[in-house]
Structures are given as structure tokens and as C-alpha cells.
Scaffold this active site. Structure first.
Site, PDB file in Angstrom:
ATOM      1  N   CYS A 149      53.064  42.142  41.086  1.00  0.00           N
ATOM      2  CA  CYS A 149      52.905  40.929  41.901  1.00  0.00           C
ATOM      3  C   CYS A 149      54.238  40.286  42.322  1.00  0.00           C
ATOM      4  O   CYS A 149      54.356  39.771  43.434  1.00  0.00           O
ATOM      5  CB  CYS A 149      52.030  39.906  41.176  1.00  0.00           C
ATOM      6  SG  CYS A 149      52.450  39.669  39.448  1.00  0.00           S
ATOM      7  N   HIS A 203      53.427  33.006  43.160  1.00  0.00           N
ATOM      8  CA  HIS A 203      54.783  33.270  42.664  1.00  0.00           C
ATOM      9  C   HIS A 203      55.782  32.835  43.748  1.00  0.00           C
ATOM     10  O   HIS A 203      55.705  33.298  44.892  1.00  0.00           O
ATOM     11  CB  HIS A 203      54.981  34.757  42.390  1.00  0.00           C
ATOM     12  CG  HIS A 203      54.213  35.289  41.213  1.00  0.00           C
ATOM     13  ND1 HIS A 203      53.522  34.507  40.326  1.00  0.00           N
ATOM     14  CD2 HIS A 203      54.066  36.568  40.776  1.00  0.00           C
ATOM     15  CE1 HIS A 203      52.968  35.268  39.397  1.00  0.00           C
ATOM     16  NE2 HIS A 203      53.269  36.522  39.650  1.00  0.00           N
TER      17      HIS A 203
HETATM   18  N1  LIG Z   1      47.159  38.893  36.938  1.00  0.00           N
HETATM   19  C1  LIG Z   1      47.975  39.276  37.931  1.00  0.00           C
HETATM   20  O1  LIG Z   1      48.430  38.470  38.751  1.00  0.00           O
HETATM   21  C2  LIG Z   1      48.340  40.715  38.074  1.00  0.00           C
HETATM   22  C3  LIG Z   1      49.128  41.059  39.166  1.00  0.00           C
HETATM   23  C4  LIG Z   1      49.458  42.392  39.365  1.00  0.00           C
HETATM   24  C5  LIG Z   1      49.008  43.352  38.492  1.00  0.00           C
HETATM   25  N2  LIG Z   1      48.242  42.995  37.423  1.00  0.00           N
HETATM   26  C6  LIG Z   1      47.791  44.075  36.534  1.00  0.00           C
HETATM   27  O2  LIG Z   1      46.357  44.205  36.670  1.00  0.00           O
HETATM   28  C7  LIG Z   1      45.799  44.596  35.435  1.00  0.00           C
HETATM   29  C8  LIG Z   1      44.728  43.594  35.018  1.00  0.00           C
HETATM   30  O3  LIG Z   1      45.326  42.324  34.815  1.00  0.00           O
HETATM   31  P1  LIG Z   1      44.430  41.036  34.483  1.00  0.00           P
HETATM   32  O4  LIG Z   1      45.375  39.903  34.597  1.00  0.00           O
HETATM   33  O5  LIG Z   1      43.198  41.037  35.300  1.00  0.00           O
HETATM   34  O6  LIG Z   1      44.035  41.331  32.935  1.00  0.00           O
HETATM   35  P2  LIG Z   1      42.823  40.704  32.095  1.00  0.00           P
HETATM   36  O7  LIG Z   1      42.421  39.382  32.626  1.00  0.00           O
HETATM   37  O8  LIG Z   1      43.253  40.806  30.666  1.00  0.00           O
HETATM   38  O9  LIG Z   1      41.599  41.751  32.345  1.00  0.00           O
HETATM   39  C9  LIG Z   1      41.595  43.066  31.792  1.00  0.00           C
HETATM   40  C10 LIG Z   1      40.318  43.808  32.186  1.00  0.00           C
HETATM   41  O10 LIG Z   1      40.358  45.131  31.604  1.00  0.00           O
HETATM   42  C11 LIG Z   1      39.239  45.301  30.720  1.00  0.00           C
HETATM   43  N3  LIG Z   1      39.636  46.063  29.530  1.00  0.00           N
HETATM   44  C12 LIG Z   1      40.444  45.662  28.516  1.00  0.00           C
HETATM   45  N4  LIG Z   1      40.563  46.642  27.589  1.00  0.00           N
HETATM   46  C13 LIG Z   1      39.794  47.673  28.023  1.00  0.00           C
HETATM   47  C14 LIG Z   1      39.485  48.961  27.500  1.00  0.00           C
HETATM   48  N5  LIG Z   1      40.006  49.409  26.347  1.00  0.00           N
HETATM   49  N6  LIG Z   1      38.652  49.764  28.212  1.00  0.00           N
HETATM   50  C15 LIG Z   1      38.113  49.345  29.386  1.00  0.00           C
HETATM   51  N7  LIG Z   1      38.365  48.122  29.928  1.00  0.00           N
HETATM   52  C16 LIG Z   1      39.201  47.297  29.253  1.00  0.00           C
HETATM   53  C17 LIG Z   1      38.790  43.908  30.340  1.00  0.00           C
HETATM   54  O11 LIG Z   1      37.409  43.944  29.960  1.00  0.00           O
HETATM   55  P3  LIG Z   1      36.778  42.927  28.862  1.00  0.00           P
HETATM   56  O12 LIG Z   1      36.526  41.621  29.574  1.00  0.00           O
HETATM   57  O13 LIG Z   1      35.525  43.629  28.479  1.00  0.00           O
HETATM   58  O14 LIG Z   1      37.779  42.824  27.759  1.00  0.00           O
HETATM   59  C18 LIG Z   1      39.021  43.184  31.680  1.00  0.00           C
HETATM   60  O15 LIG Z   1      37.970  43.485  32.559  1.00  0.00           O
HETATM   61  C19 LIG Z   1      46.956  44.711  34.436  1.00  0.00           C
HETATM   62  O16 LIG Z   1      47.381  46.041  34.364  1.00  0.00           O
HETATM   63  C20 LIG Z   1      48.018  43.824  35.048  1.00  0.00           C
HETATM   64  O17 LIG Z   1      49.317  44.186  34.662  1.00  0.00           O
HETATM   65  C21 LIG Z   1      47.890  41.712  37.205  1.00  0.00           C
END
Ligand SMILES: NC(=O)c1ccc[n+]([C@@H]2O[C@H](COP(=O)([O-])OP(=O)(O)OC[C@H]3O[C@@H](n4cnc5c(N)ncnc54)[C@H](OP(=O)(O)O)[C@@H]3O)[C@@H](O)[C@H]2O)c1
Length: 344
Positions: A150, A242
Site C-alpha cells: 500500500c 497513507h
Molecule cells: N490492510 C492494508 O491496508 C493492506 C494493504 C496492502 C496489503 N495488505 C495485505 O493484505 C493481506 C490481508 O491484510 P488484512 O489487513 O486484510 O489482514 P486481516 O484483517 O488480518 O485479515 C486476514 C484474513 O486472512 C484470513 N486468514 C488468517 N489466517 C488464515 C489461515 N491460516 N488460513 C486461511 N485464512 C486465514 C483471516 O480469516 P479469519 O477471519 O477466519 O481469521 C482473514 O480473512 C496481508 O497479506 C496484508 O499484508 C494489506
């Protein structure tokens, strides 16, 4: 006809944004949702702690969340958007691609792999054809494509424009919103009344991904851009958006007026989620601001402040919505590009 799509990691911060952007969407229809074992088997309404600023779409709330396993996703789903933790993505995304699915992913795993396209459609859509190299090398019927981190995606569209003057060196300092860390990422006790002057791994991502994105693709590999990039990343107590302070040095001298004009001329692509104008330039030195400007062009625009001359280049501030243009919206745009380029 709509393309049937699924979301891997559908219950998380980025997953919820994906749902919001995909329902409704002119080209895509949500057909599968997955998350961790603790969510699998529950309805989406029960499994997701919905925190996005619009209600859960009716058609999605009662879908049963599946396990994140290729055998759990219907075969007639053509495209998967992935917002899994990178440790999980590293393991399962290749399994999905091997099983024939095309995966448009946010997670940081494999972004720098030689045969994985890292794409911002308005900047380097030609890199998408790295999919052919990937399929040859890995024997996949599916494919894996990535959008950048991001903080990287916030500055790279403006850097792509500046490269018209021969980009040599970039220094960037970020003020990143808490949503960038996911819902469980930063505790309120840490971030309220505070700034965290380090975000693990973020500086390296900005320094490397930007060079791959602005690299030259010759049909078989991407030669990374030779510019120097130095980043310092900070977490601040804003929710979304950001803001980044950028200093850039170019080979050709570039006046602030010429740079602003070039920014204003940067156009979007003919894709449903791409803005007409990629970069919105403000004249007011108090802009862009996260709360006021993160939703420009439905969160897909890049906002830039007035450009100033420095002793060896130019300085400006830029801003993007980190969970839309910086994550979910970036994956959706890559999905639209895949359709446009007949990969789906
Ligand atoms: N937030 C941002 O602005 C942003 C920007 C760019 C990239 N990203 C990237 O996008 C990804 C997701 O970020 P997020 O902020 O959305 O994270 P998050 O809120 O922690 O969500 C993680 C998701 O993955 C699932 N998950 C966790 N452990 C798992 C497993 N072992 N097997 C299958 N599913 C699993 C979770 O399901 P449950 O609800 O069942 O735990 C949830 O749906 C990350 O790699 C992050 O680095 C995020």
C-alpha cells in the site's frame, strides 16, 4: 456475462473492502468466500466483524465461508482475489494457481519473484504478460499476479510520471494509517496520542517493489529500474489513507510547473475502476489530507500537493486510500486488466 470470482481471506480488513467493491461490480459476481478454519462453515454475516462504511451486501451475508483450500472452491470460479496473511498466501496461492485458478493477490509473498507480475495497471500493464513465462516455468493452468504494498502504490504513479525526466534518486517518508496493519495489527494503547517510527519490512518493500514496477519488461524478464530509493515508514493515528512526503532527483532538470503539468496529464485506463485522471494535483499547500482526500475517485485516485523546487530536484506530498487503491481496489483493477487482456 459476469466473471465468477472468489475472495480468499474474505473476513479481514482488505477482504471486506473487496466485498464492498465487488458487490456490485459491472464485470464480477461473487461466488465463493474463504477464510481460516475458525470462520469456515459459518455464514459470512457471522464470521466477519463487518467494519466497512456500508452494510454487508445482501447477496453476500448468507454465503457460507469455506476453508482456504482449492478443493473447497467451485471449479466454475475463474478469478480469486487474495487478501491472506503473506505466510498463508505463500503456501496456498501456488496451490490455487496449480489447480487452474487465476489469483490476483494483495499479500506480500512472491511480489519480487522473477516470474510473478507485480502490476499497477496505469503504470506497467505490459508486465502482465509475465504470466506466459510463469506458466511455462511452473506448468500452471492458472496464474498468480500481485499488486504492490500500500505505501509503494501511493508513490509509484507519481514516480512513473517523474521518470519521464529520468528518475535517479527518491527519498520518501510515510505517515501510514492504522488500517494498513489489519484489524488486529496495532493496539489502541500503542497508537492513540502517538506515532510509531518503524513498520517492520515496509521500508524494504518500498525500496524494492518500486524498482520492479518501474522496470523494463522485454518479453521474458523484468529489468529493475536503476534509481536509488530510500524510505522511512511511520504509523500514525489516522484510520485510512497513507500520506507520503517525497523528494525526487531527476537526470533532466524538471521545474515544479513542468512536473505538475505532467502529473495532471497522467490519465487512467479504460477499466471500470480506473479514474479518468490518475493523479489529482492540489494547489493548496495544506492538501492532500487523509480525512479530506482519501476518497478521491472512489478511493482509486492519487492525490498530490503542490510541487516545490529543492536544491537537487523536487518535493511533493502524495496520498492514496490504503485499503482501496493500496489493496482491495488494486487487486480489483488487476482483475479488470486480466479480463481486458483476455486472460479470463
Ligand atoms: N490492510 C492494508 O491496508 C493492506 C494493504 C496492502 C496489503 N495488505 C495485505 O493484505 C493481506 C490481508 O491484510 P488484512 O489487513 O486484510 O489482514 P486481516 O484483517 O488480518 O485479515 C486476514 C484474513 O486472512 C484470513 N486468514 C488468517 N489466517 C488464515 C489461515 N491460516 N488460513 C486461511 N485464512 C486465514 C483471516 O480469516 P479469519 O477471519 O477466519 O481469521 C482473514 O480473512 C496481508 O497479506 C496484508 O499484508 C494489506
Amino acid at each position: 456475462m459476469s466473471v465468477r470470482v472468489g475472495v480468499l481471506g474474505a473476513t479481514g480488513a482488505v477482504g471486506q473492502r473487496l466485498i464492498q467493491l465487488l458487490d456490485p461490480h459491472p464485470e464480477f459476481e461473487i461466488a465463493a468466500l474463504t477464510a481460516s478454519e475458525s470462520s469456515a462453515g459459518r455464514t459470512y454475516r457471522d464470521a466477519a466483524k463487518w467494519r466497512v462504511d456500508s452494510p454487508i451486501p445482501d447477496g453476500v451475508a448468507d454465503i457460507t465461508v469455506g476453508a482456504t483450500d482449492p478443493d473447497e472452491v467451485p471449479d466454475d470460479v475463474d478469478l480469486l482475489f487474495s487478501s491472506l496473511p503473506s505466510s498463508v498466501g505463500e503456501q496456498v496461492e501456488p496451490e490455487f494457481a496449480d489447480a487452474g485458478y487465476i489469483v490476483s493477490s494483495n499479500s506480500s509473498n512472491a511480489r519480487l519473484a522473477d516470474d510473478v507480475p507485480l502490476v499497477i495497471p496505469e503504470v506497467n500493464h505490459d508486465h502482465l504478460d509475465l504470466i506466459e513465462v510463469q506458466r511455462d516455468e511452473r506448468g500452471w493452468d492458472g496464474a498468480l499476479i500481485k499488486n504492490p504494498n500500500c505505501s509503494t502504490i501511493t508513490m509509484v504513479p507519481s514516480l512513473a510520471v517523474l521518470d519521464g525526466f529520468g528518475l535517479e534518486r527518491v527519498t520518501v517518508s510515510t505517515l501510514q494509517a492504522v488500517s494498513g496493519a489489519g484489524y488486529d495489527g496495532v493496539s489502541s494503547m500503542e497508537i492513540i496520542d502517538n506515532v510509531l517510527p518503524h513498520i517492520g519490512g515496509e521500508e524494504e518493500k518500498m525500496e524494492t517493489e518500486s524498482r520492479k514496477l518501474l522496470g523494463e519488461f522485454d518479453g521474458s524478464e523484468v529489468e529493475w529500474h536503476g534509481m536509488d530509493v530510500a524510505a522511512s515508514c511511520n504509523r500514525v493515528p489516522t484510520l485510512d489513507g497513507h500520506l507520503e512526503n517525497v523528494w525526487a532527483e531527476t537526470e533532466e532538470s524538471a521545474s515544479p510547473e513542468a512536473v505538475e503539468e505532467a502529473f495532471r496529464d497522467a490519465s487512467g485506463l479504460d477499466l471500470p475502476s480506473s479514474p479518468d485522471r490518475l493523479i489529482h494535483v492540489f494547489d493548496d499547500p495544506n492538501r492532500p489530507q487523509p480525512r479530506l482526500d482519501r476518497n478521491i475517485d472512489d478511493g482509486q485516485g492519487i492525490a498530490v500537493g503542490p510541487v516545490q523546487e529543492t536544491s537537487d530536484g523536487v518535493q511533493y506530498d502524495c496520498l492514496a486510500h490504503n485499503t482501496i487503491r493500496g489493496a482491495a481496489g488494486a487487486s480489483v483493477l488487476n482483475g479488470e486488466l486480466l479480463v481486458d487482456q483476455n486472460y479470463i
